[in-house]
Design a protein around this motif. Structure first.
Motif, PDB file in Angstrom:
ATOM      1  N   ARG A  56       9.084  -1.553  -6.072  1.00 46.06           N
ATOM      2  CA  ARG A  56       7.888  -2.375  -5.847  1.00 46.06           C
ATOM      3  C   ARG A  56       7.614  -2.529  -4.354  1.00 46.06           C
ATOM      4  O   ARG A  56       8.516  -2.439  -3.537  1.00 46.06           O
ATOM      5  CB  ARG A  56       8.071  -3.746  -6.482  1.00 46.06           C
ATOM      6  CG  ARG A  56       8.253  -3.665  -7.989  1.00 46.06           C
ATOM      7  CD  ARG A  56       8.462  -5.031  -8.597  1.00 46.06           C
ATOM      8  NE  ARG A  56       8.780  -4.932 -10.005  1.00 46.06           N
ATOM      9  CZ  ARG A  56       7.872  -4.858 -10.976  1.00 46.06           C
ATOM     10  NH1 ARG A  56       6.598  -4.868 -10.682  1.00 46.06           N
ATOM     11  NH2 ARG A  56       8.254  -4.783 -12.238  1.00 46.06           N
ATOM     12  N   SER A  57       6.371  -2.833  -4.037  1.00 43.49           N
ATOM     13  CA  SER A  57       5.986  -3.036  -2.637  1.00 43.49           C
ATOM     14  C   SER A  57       6.528  -4.377  -2.140  1.00 43.49           C
ATOM     15  O   SER A  57       6.888  -5.251  -2.938  1.00 43.49           O
ATOM     16  CB  SER A  57       4.463  -3.020  -2.505  1.00 43.49           C
ATOM     17  OG  SER A  57       3.913  -4.185  -3.092  1.00 43.49           O
ATOM     18  N   ARG A  58       6.542  -4.518  -0.833  1.00 45.03           N
ATOM     19  CA  ARG A  58       6.997  -5.781  -0.232  1.00 45.03           C
ATOM     20  C   ARG A  58       6.161  -6.951  -0.749  1.00 45.03           C
ATOM     21  O   ARG A  58       6.683  -8.015  -1.061  1.00 45.03           O
ATOM     22  CB  ARG A  58       6.916  -5.665   1.296  1.00 45.03           C
ATOM     23  CG  ARG A  58       7.470  -6.870   2.024  1.00 45.03           C
ATOM     24  CD  ARG A  58       7.331  -6.700   3.536  1.00 45.03           C
ATOM     25  NE  ARG A  58       7.949  -7.799   4.217  1.00 45.03           N
ATOM     26  CZ  ARG A  58       9.077  -7.734   4.913  1.00 45.03           C
ATOM     27  NH1 ARG A  58       9.712  -6.594   5.006  1.00 45.03           N
ATOM     28  NH2 ARG A  58       9.573  -8.800   5.494  1.00 45.03           N
ATOM     29  N   ASP A  60       4.503  -7.157  -3.614  1.00 46.78           N
ATOM     30  CA  ASP A  60       4.834  -7.429  -5.022  1.00 46.78           C
ATOM     31  C   ASP A  60       6.111  -8.264  -5.121  1.00 46.78           C
ATOM     32  O   ASP A  60       6.176  -9.226  -5.881  1.00 46.78           O
ATOM     33  CB  ASP A  60       5.022  -6.134  -5.806  1.00 46.78           C
ATOM     34  CG  ASP A  60       3.716  -5.440  -6.128  1.00 46.78           C
ATOM     35  OD1 ASP A  60       2.643  -6.059  -5.976  1.00 46.78           O
ATOM     36  OD2 ASP A  60       3.766  -4.260  -6.536  1.00 46.78           O
TER      37      ASP A  60
END
Length: 102
Positions: A56-58, A60
């Protein structure tokens, strides 16, 4: 090989991307009797094991863990620790939780 696959629970029979209604084959992703009688909190929220290991992205990760009330500084420290656990700097919910426990 132990026959266990982290994604599906077994490696001898890969699960199809889309499972047909009439397919009764257990690909290892189904719960046992204990799981049906005593479902986990995650199961009752429709979360699967895969959800915890998905990269996941930072942002998220920040959104998922914002309810914990981590300061921006503390979040940054934990996130960087989680990213350091992976050669490519990828972070999942599971790796963030592991870094948080350190």
């Amino acid at each position: 090989s132990s026959g266990i696959n982290a994604e599906y629970g077994r490696s001898d029979l890969p699960a199809p991307r889309i499972k047909r209604v009439g397919d009764n084959t257990n690909y290892g992703e189904q719960s046992d009797v204990y799981g049906l009688v005593n479902p986990s909190l995650y199961t009752t929220r429709n979360l699967t094991e895969r959800d915890f290991f998905q990269v996941r992205s930072r942002e998220d990760i920040r959104q998922i863990f914002r309810v914990m009330g981590l300061s921006e500084e503390r979040f940054g420290v934990v996130y960087e620790r989680a990213a350091a656990m992976n050669e490519e700097g990828l972070v999942s919910v599971d790796s963030f939780l592991a870094a948080l426990r350190q």
